[in-house]
Design a protein around this motif. Structure first.
Motif, PDB file in Angstrom:
ATOM      1  N   VAL A 119      -7.866   3.410 -11.917  1.00 53.96           N
ATOM      2  CA  VAL A 119      -6.646   2.667 -12.244  1.00 53.96           C
ATOM      3  C   VAL A 119      -5.935   3.273 -13.447  1.00 53.96           C
ATOM      4  O   VAL A 119      -5.186   2.610 -14.143  1.00 53.96           O
ATOM      5  CB  VAL A 119      -6.940   1.170 -12.495  1.00 53.96           C
ATOM      6  CG1 VAL A 119      -7.376   0.495 -11.225  1.00 53.96           C
ATOM      7  CG2 VAL A 119      -7.977   0.976 -13.583  1.00 53.96           C
ATOM      8  N   THR A 143      -8.636  10.260  -9.862  1.00 51.63           N
ATOM      9  CA  THR A 143      -7.717   9.188 -10.239  1.00 51.63           C
ATOM     10  C   THR A 143      -7.072   8.592  -8.992  1.00 51.63           C
ATOM     11  O   THR A 143      -7.329   9.041  -7.882  1.00 51.63           O
ATOM     12  CB  THR A 143      -6.586   9.713 -11.160  1.00 51.63           C
ATOM     13  OG1 THR A 143      -5.715  10.547 -10.387  1.00 51.63           O
ATOM     14  CG2 THR A 143      -7.131  10.479 -12.354  1.00 51.63           C
ATOM     15  N   GLY A 144      -6.208   7.635  -9.227  1.00 52.64           N
ATOM     16  CA  GLY A 144      -5.331   7.141  -8.174  1.00 52.64           C
ATOM     17  C   GLY A 144      -4.037   7.928  -8.217  1.00 52.64           C
ATOM     18  O   GLY A 144      -3.933   8.942  -8.917  1.00 52.64           O
ATOM     19  N   ARG A 145      -3.064   7.447  -7.489  1.00 51.77           N
ATOM     20  CA  ARG A 145      -1.775   8.133  -7.422  1.00 51.77           C
ATOM     21  C   ARG A 145      -1.131   8.253  -8.803  1.00 51.77           C
ATOM     22  O   ARG A 145      -0.610   9.290  -9.171  1.00 51.77           O
ATOM     23  CB  ARG A 145      -0.843   7.373  -6.471  1.00 51.77           C
ATOM     24  CG  ARG A 145       0.497   8.020  -6.320  1.00 51.77           C
ATOM     25  CD  ARG A 145       1.493   7.279  -5.416  1.00 51.77           C
ATOM     26  NE  ARG A 145       1.073   6.054  -4.805  1.00 51.77           N
ATOM     27  CZ  ARG A 145       0.944   5.888  -3.477  1.00 51.77           C
ATOM     28  NH1 ARG A 145       1.171   6.883  -2.663  1.00 51.77           N
ATOM     29  NH2 ARG A 145       0.583   4.720  -2.985  1.00 51.77           N
ATOM     30  N   ALA A 146      -1.185   7.170  -9.581  1.00 54.16           N
ATOM     31  CA  ALA A 146      -0.530   7.156 -10.894  1.00 54.16           C
ATOM     32  C   ALA A 146      -1.577   7.336 -11.990  1.00 54.16           C
ATOM     33  O   ALA A 146      -2.451   6.492 -12.152  1.00 54.16           O
ATOM     34  CB  ALA A 146       0.217   5.846 -11.090  1.00 54.16           C
ATOM     35  N   HIS A 165      -2.883   6.312  -3.497  1.00 55.99           N
ATOM     36  CA  HIS A 165      -2.843   4.858  -3.381  1.00 55.99           C
ATOM     37  C   HIS A 165      -2.782   4.257  -4.772  1.00 55.99           C
ATOM     38  O   HIS A 165      -3.078   4.939  -5.760  1.00 55.99           O
ATOM     39  CB  HIS A 165      -4.088   4.350  -2.635  1.00 55.99           C
ATOM     40  CG  HIS A 165      -3.859   3.081  -1.880  1.00 55.99           C
ATOM     41  ND1 HIS A 165      -3.942   1.842  -2.465  1.00 55.99           N
ATOM     42  CD2 HIS A 165      -3.562   2.858  -0.575  1.00 55.99           C
ATOM     43  CE1 HIS A 165      -3.709   0.907  -1.555  1.00 55.99           C
ATOM     44  NE2 HIS A 165      -3.474   1.498  -0.400  1.00 55.99           N
ATOM     45  N   ASP A 166      -2.412   2.978  -4.855  1.00 56.91           N
ATOM     46  CA  ASP A 166      -2.310   2.295  -6.145  1.00 56.91           C
ATOM     47  C   ASP A 166      -3.326   1.167  -6.316  1.00 56.91           C
ATOM     48  O   ASP A 166      -3.506   0.676  -7.420  1.00 56.91           O
ATOM     49  CB  ASP A 166      -0.896   1.721  -6.328  1.00 56.91           C
ATOM     50  CG  ASP A 166       0.156   2.816  -6.313  1.00 56.91           C
ATOM     51  OD1 ASP A 166      -0.012   3.811  -7.037  1.00 56.91           O
ATOM     52  OD2 ASP A 166       1.137   2.679  -5.554  1.00 56.91           O
ATOM     53  N   ARG A 167      -3.957   0.750  -5.254  1.00 58.56           N
ATOM     54  CA  ARG A 167      -4.889  -0.383  -5.328  1.00 58.56           C
ATOM     55  C   ARG A 167      -6.282   0.118  -5.728  1.00 58.56           C
ATOM     56  O   ARG A 167      -6.867   0.980  -5.070  1.00 58.56           O
ATOM     57  CB  ARG A 167      -4.940  -1.080  -3.978  1.00 58.56           C
ATOM     58  CG  ARG A 167      -5.744  -2.344  -3.988  1.00 58.56           C
ATOM     59  CD  ARG A 167      -5.578  -3.097  -2.696  1.00 58.56           C
ATOM     60  NE  ARG A 167      -6.500  -4.224  -2.659  1.00 58.56           N
ATOM     61  CZ  ARG A 167      -6.783  -4.881  -1.568  1.00 58.56           C
ATOM     62  NH1 ARG A 167      -6.181  -4.570  -0.421  1.00 58.56           N
ATOM     63  NH2 ARG A 167      -7.637  -5.875  -1.601  1.00 58.56           N
ATOM     64  N   ILE A 171      -8.884   2.918  -3.977  1.00 67.08           N
ATOM     65  CA  ILE A 171      -9.083   4.195  -4.682  1.00 67.08           C
ATOM     66  C   ILE A 171     -10.564   4.437  -4.918  1.00 67.08           C
ATOM     67  O   ILE A 171     -11.073   5.536  -4.664  1.00 67.08           O
ATOM     68  CB  ILE A 171      -8.294   4.206  -6.009  1.00 67.08           C
ATOM     69  CG1 ILE A 171      -6.795   4.159  -5.732  1.00 67.08           C
ATOM     70  CG2 ILE A 171      -8.655   5.438  -6.841  1.00 67.08           C
ATOM     71  CD1 ILE A 171      -5.950   3.827  -6.946  1.00 67.08           C
TER      72      ILE A 171
END
Length: 198
Positions: A119, A143-146, A165-167, A171
């Motif tokens: 996250v 990591t995730g997307r962000a 993904h963001d969730r 992830i």
């Protein structure tokens, strides 16, 4: 209604794994080469995670030191922050960062730092990455997307595996699969093709 929601979780996870297979195959291959270069040169893997991913970091270190799916000699790996007594003692020091202090004390040029930040990284993960670069270590970041705070810290010799993904739950599910792919690929490269024993 509840059954459909549960099924939807499985479908969402499966769809993401298919997307991630394309997005992560190349960086996972790069990660395997980085780990193999480190291990075969006598270096070690240092692993840390933020939040719940700390348990995944400990699990990865255990699979290198112990085994993944087949017997082999142990590979040098340690999970940072896993020693509760050490972490407590370091945390009591004013301004001390447990992970970065461990990297600075135990890391060596050629070692690899694996960070798990599904996250986004917290300050301790970013400080550990900075410490690793100060020791001439390669960083492999899951990591995730962000992951803006971490992406800015990575160099061209590092490996970034960003799950699209963001969730957090999705992830982490992909991170666990990717970590298993890493373990399997390292074993295959070190010992050749063979069916797992368990």
């Amino acid at each position: 209604m509840l059954e459909q929601r549960i099924q939807q979780q499985f479908f969402e996870c499966a769809d993401l794994q298919v997307q991630a297979a394309d997005a992560l195959a190349r960086p996972l291959t790069d990660a395997v080469h980085a780990v193999l270069g480190c291990i075969t040169a006598g270096g070690k893997l240092m692993v840390c995670g933020s939040g719940a991913a700390t348990a995944d970091a400990q699990h990865l270190a255990a699979q290198f030191v112990g085994r993944f799916e087949r017997e082999r000699p142990g590979l040098a790996a340690l999970a940072l922050g896993a020693d509760g007594v050490l972490a407590s003692a370091l945390a009591r020091e004013r301004g001390a960062d447990v992970l970065a202090k461990q990297v600075l004390a135990l890391g060596a040029p050629g070692d690899v730092l694996v960070v798990l930040a599904p996250v986004g990284p917290d300050d301790s993960i970013v400080a550990a990455v900075q410490a690793a670069h100060g020791k001439d270590m390669t960083v492999i970041a899951f990591t995730g997307r962000a992951a803006p705070g971490l992406s800015a810290e990575l160099t061209e010799t590092d490996v970034h595996l960003a799950v699209p993904h963001d969730r957090a739950a999705r992830i982490r599910e992909v991170h666990v699969l990717a970590l298993h792919c890493l373990c399997d690929a390292v074993d295959v490269q070190l010992m050749g093709e063979q069916e797992p024993t368990s």
